[in-house]
Design a protein around this motif. Structure first.
Motif, PDB file in Angstrom:
ATOM      1  N   VAL A 178       5.403   4.765 -12.964  1.00 50.39           N
ATOM      2  CA  VAL A 178       5.140   6.173 -13.258  1.00 50.39           C
ATOM      3  C   VAL A 178       3.857   6.329 -14.066  1.00 50.39           C
ATOM      4  CG1 VAL A 178       5.986   8.179 -14.535  1.00 50.39           C
ATOM      5  CG2 VAL A 178       7.550   6.878 -13.073  1.00 50.39           C
ATOM      6  N   ALA A 179       3.643   5.420 -15.025  1.00 46.25           N
ATOM      7  CA  ALA A 179       2.465   5.514 -15.891  1.00 46.25           C
ATOM      8  C   ALA A 179       1.175   5.248 -15.123  1.00 46.25           C
ATOM      9  CB  ALA A 179       2.595   4.528 -17.052  1.00 46.25           C
ATOM     10  N   ASP A 222       0.817  -1.215   0.000  1.00 48.07           N
ATOM     11  CA  ASP A 222       0.000   0.000   0.000  1.00 48.07           C
ATOM     12  C   ASP A 222       0.853   1.269   0.000  1.00 48.07           C
ATOM     13  OD1 ASP A 222      -2.366   1.431  -0.065  1.00 48.07           O
ATOM     14  OD2 ASP A 222      -2.546   1.526   2.116  1.00 48.07           O
ATOM     15  N   ILE A 223       1.685   1.381  -1.023  1.00 48.55           N
ATOM     16  CA  ILE A 223       2.500   2.571  -1.217  1.00 48.55           C
ATOM     17  C   ILE A 223       2.337   3.024  -2.658  1.00 48.55           C
ATOM     18  CG2 ILE A 223       4.524   1.161  -1.751  1.00 48.55           C
ATOM     19  CD1 ILE A 223       6.302   3.343  -0.679  1.00 48.55           C
ATOM     20  N   ALA A 224       2.422   4.322  -2.893  1.00 48.10           N
ATOM     21  CA  ALA A 224       2.320   4.833  -4.253  1.00 48.10           C
ATOM     22  C   ALA A 224       3.437   4.224  -5.112  1.00 48.10           C
ATOM     23  CB  ALA A 224       2.423   6.357  -4.259  1.00 48.10           C
ATOM     24  N   PRO A 225       3.125   3.731  -6.317  1.00 47.94           N
ATOM     25  CA  PRO A 225       4.132   3.068  -7.153  1.00 47.94           C
ATOM     26  C   PRO A 225       5.369   3.920  -7.409  1.00 47.94           C
ATOM     27  CG  PRO A 225       1.936   2.666  -8.019  1.00 47.94           C
ATOM     28  CD  PRO A 225       1.773   3.664  -6.920  1.00 47.94           C
ATOM     29  N   THR A 226       5.181   5.208  -7.671  1.00 49.17           N
ATOM     30  CA  THR A 226       6.340   6.062  -7.948  1.00 49.17           C
ATOM     31  C   THR A 226       7.220   6.208  -6.717  1.00 49.17           C
ATOM     32  OG1 THR A 226       5.105   7.293  -9.623  1.00 49.17           O
ATOM     33  CG2 THR A 226       7.082   8.336  -8.768  1.00 49.17           C
ATOM     34  N   GLU A 280      -1.309   7.938 -10.206  1.00 51.37           N
ATOM     35  CA  GLU A 280      -2.092   9.151 -10.455  1.00 51.37           C
ATOM     36  C   GLU A 280      -1.785  10.266  -9.463  1.00 51.37           C
ATOM     37  OE1 GLU A 280      -6.172   8.014 -10.359  1.00 51.37           O
ATOM     38  OE2 GLU A 280      -6.088   6.917 -12.255  1.00 51.37           O
ATOM     39  N   ASN A 281      -0.956   9.980  -8.456  1.00 50.94           N
ATOM     40  CA  ASN A 281      -0.736  10.965  -7.397  1.00 50.94           C
ATOM     41  C   ASN A 281       0.692  11.478  -7.277  1.00 50.94           C
ATOM     42  OD1 ASN A 281      -3.460  10.891  -6.315  1.00 50.94           O
ATOM     43  ND2 ASN A 281      -2.971   8.841  -5.584  1.00 50.94           N
ATOM     44  N   TYR A 282       1.681  10.660  -7.582  1.00 47.17           N
ATOM     45  CA  TYR A 282       3.065  11.051  -7.320  1.00 47.17           C
ATOM     46  C   TYR A 282       3.970  10.983  -8.548  1.00 47.17           C
ATOM     47  CZ  TYR A 282       1.782  10.859  -2.413  1.00 47.17           C
ATOM     48  OH  TYR A 282       1.170  11.088  -1.202  1.00 47.17           O
ATOM     49  N   SER A 283       3.407  10.802  -9.717  1.00 52.21           N
ATOM     50  CA  SER A 283       4.224  10.772 -10.926  1.00 52.21           C
ATOM     51  C   SER A 283       4.645  12.186 -11.311  1.00 52.21           C
ATOM     52  CB  SER A 283       3.424  10.146 -12.074  1.00 52.21           C
ATOM     53  OG  SER A 283       2.371  11.020 -12.458  1.00 52.21           O
ATOM     54  N   PRO A 284       5.656  12.336 -12.183  1.00 52.67           N
ATOM     55  CA  PRO A 284       6.041  13.678 -12.649  1.00 52.67           C
ATOM     56  C   PRO A 284       4.879  14.441 -13.276  1.00 52.67           C
ATOM     57  CG  PRO A 284       7.750  12.093 -13.203  1.00 52.67           C
ATOM     58  CD  PRO A 284       6.595  11.301 -12.659  1.00 52.67           C
ATOM     59  N   GLY A 305      11.748  10.749 -14.220  1.00 53.03           N
ATOM     60  CA  GLY A 305      11.177  11.520 -15.325  1.00 53.03           C
ATOM     61  C   GLY A 305      11.424  10.891 -16.680  1.00 53.03           C
ATOM     62  N   GLU A 306      12.534  10.162 -16.798  1.00 50.81           N
ATOM     63  CA  GLU A 306      12.897   9.512 -18.065  1.00 50.81           C
ATOM     64  C   GLU A 306      13.351   8.075 -17.781  1.00 50.81           C
ATOM     65  OE1 GLU A 306      15.827  11.856 -20.056  1.00 50.81           O
ATOM     66  OE2 GLU A 306      14.739  13.733 -19.764  1.00 50.81           O
ATOM     67  N   PRO A 307      12.414   7.173 -17.506  1.00 50.34           N
ATOM     68  CA  PRO A 307      12.794   5.800 -17.160  1.00 50.34           C
ATOM     69  C   PRO A 307      13.642   5.113 -18.229  1.00 50.34           C
ATOM     70  CG  PRO A 307      10.481   6.184 -16.667  1.00 50.34           C
ATOM     71  CD  PRO A 307      10.955   7.375 -17.441  1.00 50.34           C
ATOM     72  N   GLU A 308      13.502   5.563 -19.481  1.00 49.56           N
ATOM     73  CA  GLU A 308      14.287   4.952 -20.558  1.00 49.56           C
ATOM     74  C   GLU A 308      15.777   5.205 -20.402  1.00 49.56           C
ATOM     75  OE1 GLU A 308      12.939   9.029 -22.006  1.00 49.56           O
ATOM     76  OE2 GLU A 308      12.088   7.348 -20.880  1.00 49.56           O
TER      77      GLU A 308
END
Length: 216
Positions: free
Chosen positions: A80-81, A29-33, A84-88, A62-65
């Motif tokens: 990141v994709a 139960d943690i935000a994925p990012t 909905e709450n902690y992504s760039p 910001g640039e996982p690639e």
């Protein structure tokens, strides 16, 4: 809680054991990012300066690639994709909303003819940390004198109060009592903070203090 050394080591061990980052995040139960950041910290912290690690992680989120490891790159991109709450992207949206409310605050002050300096002007004067607005002359709000106003495009709960307390009390110590506007509302207990008025709207009635004219 999730960033403790013990938990970070546990999450990293699970990742090294083959579990996907998103599955671990959902399980604990943690935000994925946020989990992706923790794993990247575990990978990068050995032997690197903390500041350079923070910049590297910011880049890789910001640039996982840009992450050399193919599996890690793919799974960070997935986190990141989905987040909905902690992504760039969500950070940029929050930042944009925050700027809109700051502009609205300045418009309200302009409409009432209240003079003030905004954050940009204050920093130009050499202040390192500033509220969104410092009033040229104080106003009276809820029978309290207010010298500055801070706009928060968020809901004010006890967590937010604890998170913001050091910042806000710094303003109190530097400029005097102030006003914080949580535009999305707040829970009642935080209204008891000394020297800080809490509202969820621009004050509907504010008495502007005027400078006294010298006696002739």
């Amino acid at each position: 809680m999730h960033r403790t050394p013990h938990n970070a080591a546990t999450y990293y061990k699970r990742y090294c054991g083959g579990e996907r980052l998103y599955d671990i995040a959902r399980d604990v139960d943690i935000a994925p990012t946020l989990l992706a950041r923790i794993i990247l910290e575990c990978i990068h912290l050995d032997g690197e300066e903390e500041l350079s690690v923070k910049e590297l992680i910011r880049l890789q989120i910001g640039e996982p690639e840009s992450i050399p490891d193919a599996r890690l790159s793919e799974e960070v991109a997935e986190c990141v994709a989905i987040d909905e709450n902690y992504s760039p992207l969500s950070d940029r949206i929050r930042h944009g909303v925050g700027e809109e409310y700051e502009r609205f605050l300045c418009e309200c002050l302009h409409n009432l003819g209240i003079s003030f300096s905004d954050e940009t002007e204050l920093r130009a004067l050499g202040y390192p940390k500033t509220p969104d607005v410092k009033l040229a002359l104080p106003i009276i709000v809820d029978e309290c004198m207010v010298f500055w106003i801070e706009s928060k495009a968020s809901f004010g709960d006890l967590y937010m109060q604890s998170k913001n307390r050091e910042q806000l009390m710094g303003y109190v110590n530097r400029f005097g009592p102030g006003l914080v506007v949580y535009w999305y509302g707040y829970v009642t207990p935080i209204h008891q903070e000394k020297d800080i008025v809490i509202l969820d709207h621009f004050p509907r009635s504010a008495v502007v203090m005027h400078a006294q004219q010298p006696h002739e």
